[in-house]
Each structure stands twice: as structure tokens, then as C-alpha cells.
Design a protein around this motif. Structure first.
Motif, PDB file in Angstrom:
ATOM      1  N   VAL A 185       0.627  -0.989  -0.053  1.00  0.00           N
ATOM      2  CA  VAL A 185       0.442   0.290   0.072  1.00  0.00           C
ATOM      3  C   VAL A 185       1.222   1.464  -0.134  1.00  0.00           C
ATOM      4  O   VAL A 185       0.813   2.089  -0.800  1.00  0.00           O
ATOM      5  N   ALA A 186       1.720   1.006   0.543  1.00  0.00           N
ATOM      6  CA  ALA A 186       2.573   2.040   1.200  1.00  0.00           C
ATOM      7  C   ALA A 186       3.883   2.483  -0.552  1.00  0.00           C
ATOM      8  O   ALA A 186       3.744   4.222  -0.414  1.00  0.00           O
ATOM      9  N   THR A 191       3.983   6.288  -4.492  1.00  0.00           N
ATOM     10  CA  THR A 191       3.913   6.314  -6.512  1.00  0.00           C
ATOM     11  C   THR A 191       3.127   7.007  -6.977  1.00  0.00           C
ATOM     12  O   THR A 191       3.236   7.660  -8.222  1.00  0.00           O
ATOM     13  N   ALA A 192       2.146   6.616  -6.761  1.00  0.00           N
ATOM     14  CA  ALA A 192       0.803   7.771  -7.019  1.00  0.00           C
ATOM     15  C   ALA A 192       1.100   9.346  -6.903  1.00  0.00           C
ATOM     16  O   ALA A 192       0.851  10.119  -7.866  1.00  0.00           O
ATOM     17  N   GLU A 198      -3.640  12.281  -6.745  1.00  0.00           N
ATOM     18  CA  GLU A 198      -3.906  11.949  -5.513  1.00  0.00           C
ATOM     19  C   GLU A 198      -4.309  10.525  -5.128  1.00  0.00           C
ATOM     20  O   GLU A 198      -5.259   9.725  -5.526  1.00  0.00           O
ATOM     21  N   PRO A 199      -3.378   9.701  -4.101  1.00  0.00           N
ATOM     22  CA  PRO A 199      -3.236   9.040  -3.343  1.00  0.00           C
ATOM     23  C   PRO A 199      -4.747   8.197  -3.108  1.00  0.00           C
ATOM     24  O   PRO A 199      -5.197   7.043  -3.271  1.00  0.00           O
ATOM     25  N   PHE A 200      -5.626   8.761  -2.137  1.00  0.00           N
ATOM     26  CA  PHE A 200      -6.705   8.285  -2.073  1.00  0.00           C
ATOM     27  C   PHE A 200      -7.904   8.400  -3.251  1.00  0.00           C
ATOM     28  O   PHE A 200      -8.733   7.631  -3.249  1.00  0.00           O
ATOM     29  N   ALA A 201      -8.174   8.973  -3.680  1.00  0.00           N
ATOM     30  CA  ALA A 201      -9.366   8.849  -5.204  1.00  0.00           C
ATOM     31  C   ALA A 201      -8.562   8.007  -6.193  1.00  0.00           C
ATOM     32  O   ALA A 201      -9.326   6.965  -6.777  1.00  0.00           O
ATOM     33  N   TRP A 227      -3.519   5.166 -14.614  1.00  0.00           N
ATOM     34  CA  TRP A 227      -4.470   4.972 -14.450  1.00  0.00           C
ATOM     35  C   TRP A 227      -5.574   6.482 -14.831  1.00  0.00           C
ATOM     36  O   TRP A 227      -4.583   7.283 -14.874  1.00  0.00           O
ATOM     37  N   VAL A 228      -6.696   6.287 -15.364  1.00  0.00           N
ATOM     38  CA  VAL A 228      -7.536   7.357 -15.903  1.00  0.00           C
ATOM     39  C   VAL A 228      -8.510   7.546 -14.912  1.00  0.00           C
ATOM     40  O   VAL A 228      -9.326   6.028 -14.941  1.00  0.00           O
TER      41      VAL A 228
END
Length: 235
Positions: A185-186, A191-192, A198-201, A227-228
Motif C-alpha cells: 500500500v505504501a 508512486t501515485a 491524488e492517492p486517496f482518489a 490510471w485514468v
């Protein structure tokens, strides 16, 4: 760009050796002695970090005002000034500039440090900081021959800082398996961020897609750099 965190139950040298057993190339490292084992087999070259060498000299400079430490810091600053002029350029262009401008400075600095070390008391902060640099000189000089290599690993230091700050929280992972999943997860969160996502989104969307049957054959679509958001994808 990507960041990968790997969980280990301890800091023994065999941990990074196992993580990188199949790797071939250059690894930029700090002063942790366990990294020396990575050289075994000849598949990995180590590039050392000038920021770590500088930090030890800076600490002596702040504590004692040593003129030797001050001069060493000035010489290192010259290297960083050159790096500022080539940041963002191609690896070949960086290497060419380093060959012309940085290599003579590094060569002269080594000669100067060796001479100063000979004159200094063997036990003391200045001598220790110089020995730290000289024993790693080959690795510190690696960036001169390869434009892909940075002068330091500050990018990694910045990426790992949140992990270090949250160290006490990580103790509650619950088990080795939990800690390994925490590392995954980290890795995704870091990487995001590196890809301006934005990591949460990102994580929320990925979890929803996987729960709704996102096909295994299209997992690459969920990597942070591919990612899109679903709304944007639908539009």
C-alpha cells in the motif's frame, strides 16, 4: 517514476541482497554497510550519495567551525552548482558536462582530502568525516561516468521520510504478512504521488474497479502512471 517498499523483519545485509538478487545495474545507496554485499557476483555497481558525505562534514562544521570542513563543503557546493545547470537534460549531456567540469574538481578534492587527513589527528570528527568519504570514493565518483546517476539519493530520502516518521504506527501491522501488505500500500501511495495522482482518489477508484470485476488482463490500466479516473475514462 515508481517507489517500491519491501518489508524485512530486520536490517541484516542479506535482506537487500535477497531483494535485488535478480537485479543487474547501478544501485545508489547511503552509507549503510550492508549494501556492500550487493557487489558480490559483479552484477551490481554501487553509487554513493554526496549528500551523506556532505552531511557528516556539515555536522563537524556546525559543531567546531573547522576550516577544513568549511573548505570541503565549499568544494562539494561547486559540484552541486554544476548539477543545477544540467538538471533535466539527457543522460549523455549530463555525462559530457560532468566529464569536463566535475571530474577535475572531484580529482582535486580527493588529493586535497588525502593531504588534509595526513595532517589531522587520527581521532576526531573531521578525520572521521574525511575517511567516510575517501573509503567510498569510487562509489561517490560513479556519477561522473553515467549521466543516469544522480549526485545524491535525496529523491529516495524524501520518499522514505513518511515511512520513517510513521515507524511507530507500522509496529501495529500485526504480523509479517500484515507488514508486507502495508509495504504494498505504501508503494502504491508513494508512486501515485510521484505521478501527480491524488492517492486517496486513486486507491478508492482501484478498489471499486477490482470489486466490480476489473479483468486481470487489464491490470496494467490500474498502475498509477496509466490510471485514468472512471469519469474521465467514460467521457
Amino acid at each position: 517514476p515508481a517507489a517500491v517498499y519491501l518489508y524485512s523483519p530486520d536490517r541484516r545485509a542479506e535482506r537487500p541482497a535477497a531483494h535485488l538478487a535478480r537485479f543487474r545495474g547501478v544501485v545508489q545507496v547511503d552509507g549503510y554497510p550492508g549494501f556492500e554485499r550487493l557487489r558480490d557476483g559483479g552484477n551490481i555497481e554501487l553509487a554513493a550519495c554526496w549528500a551523506h558525505a556532505r552531511r557528516k562534514l556539515y555536522e563537524v562544521h556546525e559543531a567546531t567551525g573547522s576550516p577544513v570542513a568549511t573548505e570541503a563543503l565549499r568544494r562539494i557546493a561547486e559540484l552541486y552548482a554544476i548539477e543545477a545547470t544540467i538538471r533535466g537534460r539527457s543522460a549523455d549531456a549530463r555525462q559530457a558536462t560532468r566529464c569536463i567540469k566535475s571530474m577535475p574538481l572531484v580529482t582535486a578534492m580527493k588529493t586535497w582530502l588525502e593531504a588534509e587527513l595526513y595532517r589531522l589527528p587520527p581521532r576526531g570528527g573531521v578525520a572521521d568525516s574525511i575517511r567516510y568519504a575517501l573509503t567510498r570514493w569510487s562509489a561517490l565518483s560513479r556519477f561522473l561516468d553515467d549521466g543516469r546517476i544522480e549526485i545524491d539519493n535525496n529523491t529516495v530520502e524524501r520518499a522514505i521520510r513518511p515511512i520513517a516518521l510513521g515507524r511507530k504506527n507500522h509496529l501495529f501491522a500485526g504480523s509479517d504478512g500484515g507488514a508486507a501488505r502495508w509495504a504494498v500500500v505504501a508503494s502504491l501511495v508513494a508512486t501515485a504521488k510521484l505521478n501527480d495522482v491524488e492517492p486517496f482518489a486513486y486507491l478508492k477508484d482501484v478498489m471499486e474497479r477490482m470489486s466490480n470485476g476489473h479483468p486481470m488482463s487489464r491490470l496494467d490500466d490500474l498502475l498509477p502512471w496509466n490510471w485514468v479516473p472512471q469519469v474521465a475514462a467514460a467521457a
